[in-house]
Design an enzyme around this catalytic site. Structure first.
Site, PDB file in Angstrom:
ATOM      1  CG  ASN A 157      10.344  -9.188   3.823  1.00 55.01           C
ATOM      2  OD1 ASN A 157       9.860 -10.304   3.981  1.00 55.01           O
ATOM      3  ND2 ASN A 157      10.224  -8.234   4.721  1.00 55.01           N
ATOM      4  CE  LYS A 180       0.790 -17.660  -1.053  1.00 55.51           C
ATOM      5  NZ  LYS A 180       1.806 -17.222  -2.016  1.00 55.51           N
ATOM      6  N   GLY A 233       3.347 -11.059   6.620  1.00 57.21           N
ATOM      7  CA  GLY A 233       3.039 -10.253   5.442  1.00 57.21           C
ATOM      8  C   GLY A 233       2.335  -8.977   5.850  1.00 57.21           C
ATOM      9  CD  GLU A 255       5.782 -12.145  13.933  1.00 61.91           C
ATOM     10  OE1 GLU A 255       5.873 -10.901  13.996  1.00 61.91           O
ATOM     11  OE2 GLU A 255       5.917 -12.885  14.913  1.00 61.91           O
ATOM     12  CG  LEU A 256      -0.037  -8.944  10.802  1.00 62.36           C
ATOM     13  CD1 LEU A 256      -1.425  -8.556  11.266  1.00 62.36           C
ATOM     14  CD2 LEU A 256      -0.116  -9.840   9.565  1.00 62.36           C
ATOM     15  CB  CYS A 289       7.982  -6.094   9.032  1.00 70.79           C
ATOM     16  SG  CYS A 289       8.750  -7.575   9.651  1.00 70.79           S
ATOM     17  CD  GLU A 386       5.577  -2.078   6.832  1.00 71.96           C
ATOM     18  OE1 GLU A 386       4.485  -2.510   6.423  1.00 71.96           O
ATOM     19  OE2 GLU A 386       6.399  -2.776   7.449  1.00 71.96           O
TER      20      GLU A 386
HETATM   21  P1  ADP Z   1       3.687  -8.088   0.793  1.00 75.34           P
HETATM   22  O1  ADP Z   1       3.140  -6.705   0.788  1.00 75.34           O
HETATM   23  O2  ADP Z   1       4.876  -8.310   1.653  1.00 75.34           O
HETATM   24  O3  ADP Z   1       3.788  -8.735  -0.564  1.00 75.34           O
HETATM   25  P2  ADP Z   1       1.350  -9.667   1.239  1.00 75.34           P
HETATM   26  O4  ADP Z   1       0.571  -9.694   2.503  1.00 75.34           O
HETATM   27  O5  ADP Z   1       0.681  -9.154   0.022  1.00 75.34           O
HETATM   28  O6  ADP Z   1       2.640  -8.867   1.634  1.00 75.34           O
HETATM   29  O7  ADP Z   1       1.930 -11.108   0.903  1.00 75.34           O
HETATM   30  C1  ADP Z   1       2.443 -11.985   1.864  1.00 75.34           C
HETATM   31  C2  ADP Z   1       2.057 -13.391   1.492  1.00 75.34           C
HETATM   32  O8  ADP Z   1       0.638 -13.510   1.515  1.00 75.34           O
HETATM   33  C3  ADP Z   1       2.476 -13.798   0.094  1.00 75.34           C
HETATM   34  O9  ADP Z   1       2.844 -15.164   0.110  1.00 75.34           O
HETATM   35  C4  ADP Z   1       1.208 -13.586  -0.710  1.00 75.34           C
HETATM   36  O10 ADP Z   1       1.160 -14.369  -1.876  1.00 75.34           O
HETATM   37  C5  ADP Z   1       0.166 -14.038   0.298  1.00 75.34           C
HETATM   38  N1  ADP Z   1      -1.197 -13.538   0.053  1.00 75.34           N
HETATM   39  C6  ADP Z   1      -1.589 -12.412  -0.564  1.00 75.34           C
HETATM   40  N2  ADP Z   1      -2.933 -12.323  -0.587  1.00 75.34           N
HETATM   41  C7  ADP Z   1      -3.422 -13.421   0.043  1.00 75.34           C
HETATM   42  C8  ADP Z   1      -4.726 -13.928   0.377  1.00 75.34           C
HETATM   43  N3  ADP Z   1      -5.833 -13.266   0.063  1.00 75.34           N
HETATM   44  N4  ADP Z   1      -4.811 -15.115   1.024  1.00 75.34           N
HETATM   45  C9  ADP Z   1      -3.695 -15.782   1.376  1.00 75.34           C
HETATM   46  N5  ADP Z   1      -2.451 -15.373   1.108  1.00 75.34           N
HETATM   47  C10 ADP Z   1      -2.299 -14.206   0.459  1.00 75.34           C
END
Ligand code: ADP
Length: 483
Positions: A157, A180, A233, A255-256, A289, A386
């Site tokens: 986002n 990443k 995320g 930051e969730l 968020c 959310e």
């Molecule tokens: P959103 O709902 O905003 O896409 P995510 O938590 O799914 O939120 O994704 C946020 C970041 O975490 C992205 O870069 C995604 O690729 C990464 N991600 C998703 N699953 C995993 C995991 N199991 N381990 C590490 N990173 C992850």
């Protein structure tokens, strides 16, 4: 313009100063959410590439940690300047992969750069202490040291600024990084690599990987060379990372998710509240968020607020982020649209009244109408979930106590907002809200000078403020004896 954009659009990973493909040669497609068309590809890296990047970051750390705070500050300032010099092309790249309007993308690049500048300054002020000693023959020193290699995992986002809040303090503190970005929006993340290279950051200080999130995440969590994970995320993935990284006892910043309430009291300035509501709800098409998830409005001004919010929502210009005057772009993908539709269907089945929007936009794809739902009740799903989309449910309340209780009735605690003209109420409500951030008569509060972050299941740690660099530093106690 396009040629410049493609200079930053790197379809490769940055590991130890080299732009490389995945060992397998596999790639992931990246699409433009406004058109559904493919923009390009990025490597599908996994465990092996991640280990290589971590080892490169660790090797780079051995010299980077010995640079002075002033040297690092100067490089960060150059990084800030390079971002601002390329603000337009970086914004265009952001809009193409993420969908938000060019206006918002320029704002995001400006905000990202401002975090870098802030931490360029804060890095020079990571003071320790000399503590009065209880022993006549010993002295006590407390020093700060960079934690080491950090891993940053960021969402789609705010693909540029979320990284700025992590890279800024990490690099200023003397850490090196493995990054990443989200697979939906990798180019704004990879662009940081191109910029850093251009201004002269040494190889290995910033490494950027794209690809299989689970595999990359698992290696990051398991590898003892990584000393800290900083993640923005979903709460779901944040919990997985906390759990998995416990094996190697890493520092974590999280930051969730959020479930921001926006309270409007009878004594509020309604025009101001509606203007704040539009920003707090529809920014980035509701995909932040800190976006308002629930409007809680006192009975005396309920009808007036709903009417004005619906009218203002109907006026928002929806379209491709690249078009002039567009205020709301598409949602990130089809899945996001389906979730919004489900939440609206749930609300209307439980008595909610759609007073603006409510449907997919005539533009098709993942465009959605700005939507207002009156007569919201706590039984509806958006009380707990959310939304992450342009839907504004409006609940009615009678008393201040009821409003605060309703606002706090969630496992989340990131941002909240409230509007009142009464000073006593402003303090009572501010102190009663269990949130990490509170906007009083303001709907947009993020800035590098202030500590951004949540409580409860919204996360751990702060980004921004003088607090934002602390998470990247270890505190060392030194006792000097035999004086
Ligand atoms: P959103 O709902 O905003 O896409 P995510 O938590 O799914 O939120 O994704 C946020 C970041 O975490 C992205 O870069 C995604 O690729 C990464 N991600 C998703 N699953 C995993 C995991 N199991 N381990 C590490 N990173 C992850």
């Amino acid at each position: 313009m396009l040629q410049k954009t493609s200079h930053f659009m790197r379809q490769a990973n940055l590991i130890n100063g080299e732009w490389v493909q995945a060992d397998s040669g596999q790639t992931v497609d990246v699409n433009n959410p406004a058109t559904g068309l493919k923009i390009g590809t990025v490597p599908k890296s996994g465990k092996v590439e991640t280990r290589r990047a971590i080892e490169a970051a660790d090797a780079a750390f051995q010299t980077w940690r010995k640079t002075t705070a002033l040297e690092r500050s100067k490089l960060l300032r150059k990084l800030h300047d390079a971002m601002m010099d390329n603000q337009d092309v970086l914004a265009e790249l952001l809009t193409i992969e993420q969908g938000k309007s060019l206006f918002e993308s320029k704002g995001e690049i400006g905000s990202a750069a401002s975090y870098i500048l802030w931490f360029a300054e804060e890095g020079r002020r990571t003071y320790g202490d000399v503590v009065p000693s209880p022993w006549a023959d010993r002295r006590i020193l407390v020093t700060k040291e960079p934690v080491g290699v950090i891993a940053a995992i960021t969402p789609w986002n705010f693909p540029s600024s979320m990284l700025a809040r992590k890279l800024g303090p990490a690099l200023a503190a003397g850490c090196t990084a493995v990054v990443k970005p989200a697979s939906q929006t990798p180019y704004s993340g990879l662009a940081w690599g191109a910029l850093a290279e251009e201004v002269g950051f040494p190889k290995g200080v910033i490494n950027i990987l794209t690809g299989a999130a689970g595999e990359i995440g698992d290696e990051i969590c398991a590898n003892p060379l990584v000393k800290k994970i900083t993640f923005t995320g979903s709460t779901e993935v944040g919990k997985i990372l906390i759990q998995k990284s416990s094996v190697t006892v890493k520092k974590v910043s999280m930051e969730l998710g959020g479930n921001a309430p926006f309270l409007v009291f009878d004594d509020a300035d309604i025009e101001r509240a509606v203007a704040g509501a539009i920003t707090a709800k529809y920014r980035n098409s509701g995909q932040t968020c800190v976006c308002t998830n629930r409007f809680l409005v006192q009975a005396g001004v309920y009808d007036k607020f709903v009417e004005k919010l619906a009218a203002a929502s109907n006026e928002l210009k929806v379209g491709s982020g690249l078009d002039d005057g567009v205020q709301q772009g598409p949602l990130i993908d089809e899945k996001a649209v389906e979730k919004v539709e489900e939440l609206i269907a749930d609300a209307t089945a439980k008595g909610g009244k759609v007073v603006a929007g409510g449907k997919r936009h005539a533009l098709g794809g993942s465009f959605f109408q700005p939507t207002v739902i009156a007569d919201a009740t706590p039984k509806m799903r958006f009380m707990k979930e959310e939304i992450f989309g342009p839907v504004a449910p409006v609940f009615k309340f009678e008393t201040e106590e009821e409003a605060v209780a309703l606002a706090n009735d969630t496992e989340f605690g990131l941002a909240c907002y409230f509007y009142t003209g009464d000073l006593g109420r402003a303090f009572r409500v501010m102190e009663g809200l269990k949130y990490g951030m509170v906007g009083v008569n303001e709907g947009l509060i993020t800035t590098p000078e202030a500590p951004f972050g949540g409580v409860k299941e919204s996360g751990l740690g702060k980004e921004g403020g003088h607090q934002g660099i602390e998470d990247y530093l270890d505190t060392k106690y030194v006792c000097i004896g035999g004086l």
